[in-house]
Design an enzyme around this catalytic site. Structure first.
Site, PDB file in Angstrom:
ATOM      1  N   ARG A  49      19.178   0.429 -18.849  1.00 19.81           N
ATOM      2  CA  ARG A  49      17.500   1.386 -19.354  1.00 19.81           C
ATOM      3  C   ARG A  49      16.789   0.664 -20.213  1.00 19.81           C
ATOM      4  O   ARG A  49      15.502   0.732 -20.137  1.00 19.81           O
ATOM      5  CB  ARG A  49      18.482   2.561 -20.849  1.00 19.81           C
ATOM      6  CG  ARG A  49      18.109   3.983 -19.911  1.00 19.81           C
ATOM      7  CD  ARG A  49      18.330   5.427 -20.994  1.00 19.81           C
ATOM      8  NE  ARG A  49      18.948   5.969 -20.165  1.00 19.81           N
ATOM      9  CZ  ARG A  49      19.495   7.078 -21.165  1.00 19.81           C
ATOM     10  NH1 ARG A  49      20.147   7.147 -21.495  1.00 19.81           N
ATOM     11  NH2 ARG A  49      19.799   8.205 -19.906  1.00 19.81           N
ATOM     12  N   LYS A 186      27.491  25.892 -16.551  1.00 19.55           N
ATOM     13  CA  LYS A 186      27.094  26.936 -17.276  1.00 19.55           C
ATOM     14  C   LYS A 186      25.630  27.939 -16.827  1.00 19.55           C
ATOM     15  O   LYS A 186      25.028  26.623 -15.907  1.00 19.55           O
ATOM     16  CB  LYS A 186      26.719  26.130 -19.232  1.00 19.55           C
ATOM     17  CG  LYS A 186      28.011  26.595 -19.821  1.00 19.55           C
ATOM     18  CD  LYS A 186      27.325  25.538 -20.698  1.00 19.55           C
ATOM     19  CE  LYS A 186      27.912  24.025 -21.125  1.00 19.55           C
ATOM     20  NZ  LYS A 186      27.309  22.968 -20.477  1.00 19.55           N
ATOM     21  N   GLY A 350      21.924  13.376 -15.389  1.00 18.64           N
ATOM     22  CA  GLY A 350      23.219  13.747 -15.828  1.00 18.64           C
ATOM     23  C   GLY A 350      23.953  13.361 -14.745  1.00 18.64           C
ATOM     24  O   GLY A 350      25.046  12.556 -13.953  1.00 18.64           O
ATOM     25  N   GLY A 373      17.550  16.429 -17.989  1.00 16.42           N
ATOM     26  CA  GLY A 373      16.936  17.815 -18.433  1.00 16.42           C
ATOM     27  C   GLY A 373      15.237  18.058 -18.709  1.00 16.42           C
ATOM     28  O   GLY A 373      14.704  19.379 -18.328  1.00 16.42           O
TER      29      GLY A 373
HETATM   30  P1  AMP Z   1      26.754  21.101 -16.299  1.00 18.95           P
HETATM   31  O1  AMP Z   1      26.715  20.845 -18.500  1.00 18.95           O
HETATM   32  O2  AMP Z   1      26.781  22.706 -16.971  1.00 18.95           O
HETATM   33  O3  AMP Z   1      25.992  20.199 -15.401  1.00 18.95           O
HETATM   34  O4  AMP Z   1      28.334  20.784 -16.037  1.00 18.95           O
HETATM   35  C1  AMP Z   1      28.889  20.042 -15.636  1.00 18.95           C
HETATM   36  C2  AMP Z   1      30.290  20.513 -15.311  1.00 18.95           C
HETATM   37  O5  AMP Z   1      30.372  21.056 -15.604  1.00 18.95           O
HETATM   38  C3  AMP Z   1      31.555  18.958 -15.442  1.00 18.95           C
HETATM   39  O6  AMP Z   1      31.683  18.041 -15.959  1.00 18.95           O
HETATM   40  C4  AMP Z   1      32.039  19.985 -14.128  1.00 18.95           C
HETATM   41  O7  AMP Z   1      33.966  19.526 -14.393  1.00 18.95           O
HETATM   42  C5  AMP Z   1      31.937  21.527 -14.738  1.00 18.95           C
HETATM   43  N1  AMP Z   1      32.364  22.221 -13.661  1.00 18.95           N
HETATM   44  C6  AMP Z   1      31.951  22.513 -12.475  1.00 18.95           C
HETATM   45  N2  AMP Z   1      32.835  22.915 -11.697  1.00 18.95           N
HETATM   46  C7  AMP Z   1      33.425  24.433 -12.515  1.00 18.95           C
HETATM   47  C8  AMP Z   1      33.840  24.685 -12.338  1.00 18.95           C
HETATM   48  N3  AMP Z   1      33.881  25.623 -10.871  1.00 18.95           N
HETATM   49  N4  AMP Z   1      34.810  25.036 -13.625  1.00 18.95           N
HETATM   50  C9  AMP Z   1      34.835  24.416 -14.869  1.00 18.95           C
HETATM   51  N5  AMP Z   1      33.692  23.537 -14.961  1.00 18.95           N
HETATM   52  C10 AMP Z   1      33.490  23.212 -13.769  1.00 18.95           C
END
Ligand code: AMP
Length: 402
Positions: A49, A186, A350, A373
């Protein structure tokens, strides 16, 4: 798209005019990882960065500006905390030949995150001009982001300029078909985004953990897969409204005895095969007690074809638990299709950027956003508070010149 609320174009470094002898405050995102050596001294572990900020700093310094740098670092939560001091960042900047004053962590002052006008005035004191090159914080109405452009003639730095060159066309006139691939754990914080993306995109491919709330909303069995029970209704409504949303038709699922852990593939095929006990491909029904952890091969191939025939693709969020090699194939297939397609490819930072690094495919993308974000919020809302503040400052400058 929602039209930006303040018309006008984003002022750039060239719009600042004569710089010799001018005092310029530069807001950067130098939120870098630090390591502590044996003696307890902290230093920068990865200066990506800092190096990314050099084009803006060099532009200003070469033209004789007196530069002061402001950044946040970590989450000190409005308190002075020596663990988050910017001293290691200042040392690295000096090593890179940057002659500039570096202010202490903006977030040591609670006024930064509260958007305090008092803090903005303090920061602006003695400065002639303001440059914001911290794209990752443009969606936050913080003092340095929205307060400073109200007080000083302002411009966007080179990184922000580059982000907008890549993301701007996706907002206004994306090359079509415009495909969005969205995943991650999520669904809760992405419902608004899914709704506005479905209006803008021709196809929205949904994978990752968030797919299961949609599957449940359709009445499918999801076993013990991740579920956001409070969003079932939202997901049901979205599916009724938006034909662009495409859900997986198969999954890689794991039985109750399987433990999931981030690690590297062993490199030994026999070990990796044995490791697959309790892991299997299922269709749209996940058995009770099982968890869906990746999209299945039929879905991967379908998503791949959509990505290959796209005009532009925006990707955010892994298709599965890619940190564990048994559940990384879906994310890898999407990443590979992103690398192969002729479409304009943008990655929303991310975890997707981390996955690309892991697969060695980061170089193949047209643009990887430095602000996950911020880039998503820009696509959702059509504008960001920090960009709006810069444009308003630019418009004021234009009027004064007239
Ligand atoms: P986010 O921060 O919402 O972008 O989520 C990223 C995280 O989602 C990663 O660390 C993945 O391991 C997790 N992830 C992806 N697919 C799944 C799933 N089917 N079940 C649980 N976690 C998941």
């Amino acid at each position: 798209m929602t039209e930006p609320s303040s018309a006008g174009r984003l002022p750039l470094l060239e719009d600042l005019g004569e710089l010799a002898g001018k005092h310029v405050l530069v807001r950067l995102d130098l939120n870098v990882p630090l390591v502590e050596d044996a003696s307890g001294a902290r230093r920068v572990a990865d200066d990506f960065r800092i190096r990314a900020a050099l084009p803006t700093l060099e532009y200003l310094l070469k033209r004789g500006a007196e530069v002061t740098i402001a950044t946040h670092l970590g989450r000190p939560k409005g308190k002075v905390d020596p663990r988050y001091s910017v001293a290691p960042v200042a040392s690295r900047l000096e090593e890179l030949g940057i002659k500039a004053k570096v202010l202490e962590n903006l977030r040591f002052d609670p006024g930064e995150e509260a958007g305090s006008e008092v803090l903005a005035r303090q920061l602006a004191q003695g400065q002639d001009l303001f440059v914001n090159d911290a794209f990752g914080t443009m969606h936050r109405p913080h003092a340095s982001v929205v307060g400073l452009p109200r007080l000083l003639p302002s411009a966007a730095g080179r990184l922000v300029e580059k982000e907008m060159a890549a993301l701007g066309p996706l907002l206004s006139e994306p090359p079509r078909p415009f495909v969005v691939v969205i995943g991650g754990a999520k669904v809760g914080d992405k419902i608004g985004l899914l709704r506005s993306l479905s209006a803008r995109a021709d196809r929205v491919l949904v994978g990752g953990g968030m797919a299961f709330t949609f599957m449940a909303a359709l009445g499918h069995g999801i076993g013990d897969s991740i579920l956001d029970g409070e969003r079932l209704e939202d997901c049901r409504n979205l599916l009724e409204e938006k034909a662009q949303l495409i859900l997986p038709v198969d999954f890689v699922a794991a039985g109750p005895e399987v433990s999931i852990e981030p690690r590297e593939a062993s490199g030994d095929a026999a070990v990796d095969r044995a490791d697959r006990t309790g892991v299997t491909v299922v269709g749209t029904e996940i058995p009770a007690g099982w968890k869906g952890l990746d999209i299945g091969p039929v879905t991967s191939e379908a998503f791949r074809q959509v990505v290959l025939s796209a005009g532009a693709v925006m990707w955010n969020g892994p298709m599965g638990v890619f940190e564990d090699p048994r559940f990384a194939a879906g994310t890898y297939e999407v990443a590979k299709a992103m690398a192969e397609t002729k479409a304009f490819t943008v990655v929303g930072g991310g975890d997707s950027a981390a996955a690309l690094d892991r697969f060695g495919l980061a170089q193949e993308m047209d643009h990887i956003s430095t602000g996950g974000g911020a880039s998503l919020e820009l696509l959702e809302l059509g504008d960001l508070p920090g960009l709006e503040a810069l444009r308003e400052s630019g418009a004021r400058q234009g009027e004064e010149r007239r």
